[in-house]
Design a protein around this motif. Structure first.
Motif, PDB file in Angstrom:
ATOM      1  N   LEU A  22       0.830  -1.199   0.000  1.00 40.53           N
ATOM      2  CA  LEU A  22       0.000   0.000   0.000  1.00 40.53           C
ATOM      3  C   LEU A  22       0.869   1.254   0.000  1.00 40.53           C
ATOM      4  CD1 LEU A  22      -2.729  -1.066   2.607  1.00 40.53           C
ATOM      5  CD2 LEU A  22      -3.022  -0.879   0.129  1.00 40.53           C
ATOM      6  N   VAL A  23       1.951   1.212   0.770  1.00 39.86           N
ATOM      7  CA  VAL A  23       2.878   2.349   0.803  1.00 39.86           C
ATOM      8  C   VAL A  23       3.540   2.534  -0.555  1.00 39.86           C
ATOM      9  CG1 VAL A  23       5.017   3.211   1.806  1.00 39.86           C
ATOM     10  CG2 VAL A  23       3.272   2.190   3.286  1.00 39.86           C
ATOM     11  N   ALA A  24       3.976   1.423  -1.155  1.00 39.18           N
ATOM     12  CA  ALA A  24       4.629   1.502  -2.466  1.00 39.18           C
ATOM     13  C   ALA A  24       3.685   2.063  -3.526  1.00 39.18           C
ATOM     14  CB  ALA A  24       5.116   0.112  -2.879  1.00 39.18           C
ATOM     15  N   ASP A  25       2.398   1.763  -3.383  1.00 37.47           N
ATOM     16  CA  ASP A  25       1.405   2.250  -4.346  1.00 37.47           C
ATOM     17  C   ASP A  25       0.950   3.681  -4.034  1.00 37.47           C
ATOM     18  OD1 ASP A  25       1.497  -0.186  -5.630  1.00 37.47           O
ATOM     19  OD2 ASP A  25      -0.296  -0.986  -4.662  1.00 37.47           O
ATOM     20  N   GLY A  26       1.445   4.239  -2.936  1.00 35.89           N
ATOM     21  CA  GLY A  26       1.075   5.603  -2.574  1.00 35.89           C
ATOM     22  C   GLY A  26      -0.377   5.771  -2.218  1.00 35.89           C
ATOM     23  N   VAL A  27      -0.977   4.728  -1.643  1.00 32.18           N
ATOM     24  CA  VAL A  27      -2.419   4.738  -1.402  1.00 32.18           C
ATOM     25  C   VAL A  27      -2.833   5.842  -0.430  1.00 32.18           C
ATOM     26  CG1 VAL A  27      -4.326   3.415  -0.378  1.00 32.18           C
ATOM     27  CG2 VAL A  27      -2.774   2.331  -2.031  1.00 32.18           C
ATOM     28  N   ALA A  28      -2.098   6.011   0.653  1.00 30.64           N
ATOM     29  CA  ALA A  28      -2.483   7.025   1.634  1.00 30.64           C
ATOM     30  C   ALA A  28      -2.465   8.422   1.041  1.00 30.64           C
ATOM     31  CB  ALA A  28      -1.570   6.948   2.855  1.00 30.64           C
ATOM     32  N   GLY A  29      -1.386   8.753   0.371  1.00 31.68           N
ATOM     33  CA  GLY A  29      -1.297  10.071  -0.226  1.00 31.68           C
ATOM     34  C   GLY A  29      -2.335  10.292  -1.300  1.00 31.68           C
ATOM     35  N   ARG A  30      -2.649   9.239  -2.034  1.00 32.96           N
ATOM     36  CA  ARG A  30      -3.640   9.372  -3.102  1.00 32.96           C
ATOM     37  C   ARG A  30      -5.050   9.544  -2.525  1.00 32.96           C
ATOM     38  NH1 ARG A  30      -2.433   4.354  -6.902  1.00 32.96           N
ATOM     39  NH2 ARG A  30      -4.183   5.239  -8.129  1.00 32.96           N
ATOM     40  N   ILE A  31      -5.347   8.856  -1.414  1.00 33.20           N
ATOM     41  CA  ILE A  31      -6.646   9.081  -0.769  1.00 33.20           C
ATOM     42  C   ILE A  31      -6.717  10.515  -0.260  1.00 33.20           C
ATOM     43  CG2 ILE A  31      -8.103   8.486   1.198  1.00 33.20           C
ATOM     44  CD1 ILE A  31      -7.232   5.598   0.887  1.00 33.20           C
ATOM     45  N   ALA A  32      -5.637  10.949   0.397  1.00 29.88           N
ATOM     46  CA  ALA A  32      -5.613  12.316   0.925  1.00 29.88           C
ATOM     47  C   ALA A  32      -5.771  13.348  -0.188  1.00 29.88           C
ATOM     48  CB  ALA A  32      -4.317  12.556   1.694  1.00 29.88           C
ATOM     49  N   ALA A  33      -5.279  13.011  -1.381  1.00 30.51           N
ATOM     50  CA  ALA A  33      -5.395  13.917  -2.523  1.00 30.51           C
ATOM     51  C   ALA A  33      -6.710  13.712  -3.283  1.00 30.51           C
ATOM     52  CB  ALA A  33      -4.216  13.710  -3.462  1.00 30.51           C
ATOM     53  N   LYS A  34      -7.561  12.834  -2.771  1.00 29.77           N
ATOM     54  CA  LYS A  34      -8.882  12.553  -3.362  1.00 29.77           C
ATOM     55  C   LYS A  34      -8.765  11.998  -4.780  1.00 29.77           C
ATOM     56  CE  LYS A  34     -10.980  16.154  -0.522  1.00 29.77           C
ATOM     57  NZ  LYS A  34     -11.813  17.374  -0.471  1.00 29.77           N
TER      58      LYS A  34
END
Length: 529
Positions: A22-34
């Protein structure tokens, strides 16, 4: 830290395996960026208008002063009690917020005539009611608004001074309420109902009731950096992995309040997770458990236990195979919303739609258009009428047949269409049936569960069996300008849901108790057999 998570066993293994990807896919940042592409092409259109919950805490702050000003105006007119008419997240979030902060709010999320009448008769002259609905089309909420308007007028009170509307901007309710002179607060239309805890739907009724909502919003904002960072310590990613990353997938999430200061949190999390993930034949089903629930002693391989604990989370040893989380209420609300969105990605489904909720509503509407009496009972056993796709010659044999239909990986859902504030004793049936079946048992009050676990029951893994419990109201109540009563509406909602479940080949047993005392006694005895 505003949120702490400790895991063991399969849950920790899921964290170790899933979170790095999930970190490698940037999931958190992408959710935060909508980023609405995270859940696949089929989900993109819905996700693009359902990600406003991420920064809801900061966006909602602008409402707080206006709500507090309204509260002061109402207090000057002798109004110091508040009720809320809403369903699903519109009622469950304010309920957990107000109970946790220790303030009173009458939550009306039922069409049971006795419960509605109790709300109407509870010091009406001192009471204002918040009517919460994204569109205004929610039948339960519209019915409550109609009857409160009538009772206010009959008491010589102007309804426009006592009814506050929370809805999406531009909705049919928004236009009608403003035209009628009601005070309206608009919520962010880019937030679905079950993710709306930190929007106007959660904040307006809670603030009017007396909650320090600024503190709640502070708590949520403090947690936002924690879930926005693509880091393996991100609690939103970790909890998402626990919910939907175990191998094999644990289909049931047992949520236990164990020392937390938060009151009723599991009921809120139940609707968030079940409605978000239960679709396309998959998902995870939350099961609200007490600390002594039978399921906790069964060592069920497909049950993941998550305990919501107090600050001692960092000081005590976590039981083998379990997870413990601790945190402020605002942080919990945000982290669980974030984790549920992550779980949707892991399951390969859209966590923002609810494709199977409307089916029960349509079936209920059909029954209301017909208004025929219920079909004759298959069996009448004393004070209990039996109907459904599973039945025997007696209550006991019918219940035996229903429980025998539970698959090895299945669950029992008990749906009780009674006054949840006056008939709490029926909730004890859950523990009795869990001990007997040695399988997960969910318990829902009708019709509010239809806006919660109702999606999973029809769209999730097809392994549920269903027990409906109805009564015969001692007193019915007309719905102004409607051709049906609250009692008829409740009956139609139960009948509609039973029909849809049966249409999905789910076993259903419906019990109508003409004597609640005798019916409860017999049910408790049969459940414990």
């Amino acid at each position: 830290m505003s949120f702490v998570l400790h895991a063991t066993g399969a849950a920790q293994e899921a964290i170790d395996r899933v979170v790095p990807q999930l970190v490698a896919d940037g999931v958190a940042g992408r959710i935060a960026a909508k980023d609405s592409t995270l859940w696949g092409e089929a989900a993109e259109a819905e996700a693009s208008k359902r990600l406003g919950w991420i920064d809801a805490a900061s966006n909602t702050r602008g409402l707080v002063d206006d709500v507090l000003e309204l509260k002061a105006d109402l207090a000057a007119k002798g109004v110091d009690r508040f009720a809320l008419a809403g369903m699903g997240g519109s009622s469950l979030a304010p309920e957990v917020i107000t109970r946790t902060f220790g303030v009173h709010l009458t939550v009306l999320d039922s069409t049971e005539p006795g419960q509605v009448l109790t709300a109407l008769r509870d010091e009406l002259e001192r009471t204002a009611i918040v009517v919460s609905s994204k569109s205004g089309s929610t039948l339960e909420t519209d019915s409550a608004k109609r009857v409160f308007e009538q009772w206010y007028r009959e008491a010589g009170i102007d309804p426009t001074e006592r009814i506050i509307v929370v809805t999406d901007p531009g909705s049919p309710l928004d236009g009608a309420a403003r035209a009628a002179g009601y005070r309206v607060f608009n919520a962010d239309p880019n937030v679905g109902g079950r993710y709306s805890a930190l929007t106007a739907f959660g904040i307006v009724p809670s603030a009017l009731a007396g909650v320090d909502v600024a503190e709640l919003l502070d708590e949520a904002e403090a947690a936002l950096p924690l879930v926005s960072e693509d880091d393996e310590s991100n609690p939103g990613l970790q909890l998402g992995a626990v919910l939907a990353g175990t191998k094999p997938l644990k289909d049931y999430i047992g949520i236990v309040a164990d020392g937390t200061h938060i009151v009723g949190f599991a009921d809120w999390a139940e609707q968030l997770i079940a409605e978000s993930t239960g679709k396309q034949g998959t998902g995870v089903l939350p099961v609200v458990l007490d600390v002594d629930a039978a399921e906790l002693g069964e060592d069920l391989a497909d049950l993941q236990v998550i305990r919501v604990v107090g600050s001692r989370a960092e000081a005590r040893e976590v039981a083998a195979g379990e997870v413990e989380v601790a945190g402020t209420l605002g942080a919990q609300l945000l982290v669980w919303e974030f984790a549920t969105a992550v779980a949707g990605r892991l399951l390969g489904i859209d966590p923002f739609d609810q494709p199977d909720v409307e089916s029960a509503k349509d079936a209920a509407r059909g029954l209301l258009e017909d208004l025929a009496p219920p079909a004759p009972a298959t069996v009448v056993d004393g004070s209990i009428e039996l109907r459904g796709s599973v039945s025997g010659d007696t209550l006991e044999s019918s219940l035996d047949a229903l429980l025998a239909a539970i698959p090895a990986d299945g669950y029992l859902a008990v749906h009780t269409y009674l006054d949840r504030l006056g008939e709490e004793r029926f909730a004890t049936l859950r523990d009795l049936l869990a001990a007997r079946t040695q399988r997960p048992v969910t318990f829902g009050w009708g019709p509010r569960f239809l806006h919660s676990t109702g999606q999973y029951h029809k769209g999730g893994k097809p392994v549920g069996v269903f027990l409906q419990i109805l009564g015969t109201p001692a007193e019915d109540l007309e719905i102004p300008e409607r051709p049906f009563t609250f009692g008829q509406l409740l009956q139609a909602q139960a009948g509609g849901d039973a029909a849809v479940l049966a249409g999905h080949d789910r076993p259903v047993l419906t019990l109508t108790l003409t004597d609640l005392d005798d019916g409860y006694r017999r049910l408790a005895t049969a459940a414990a057999a």
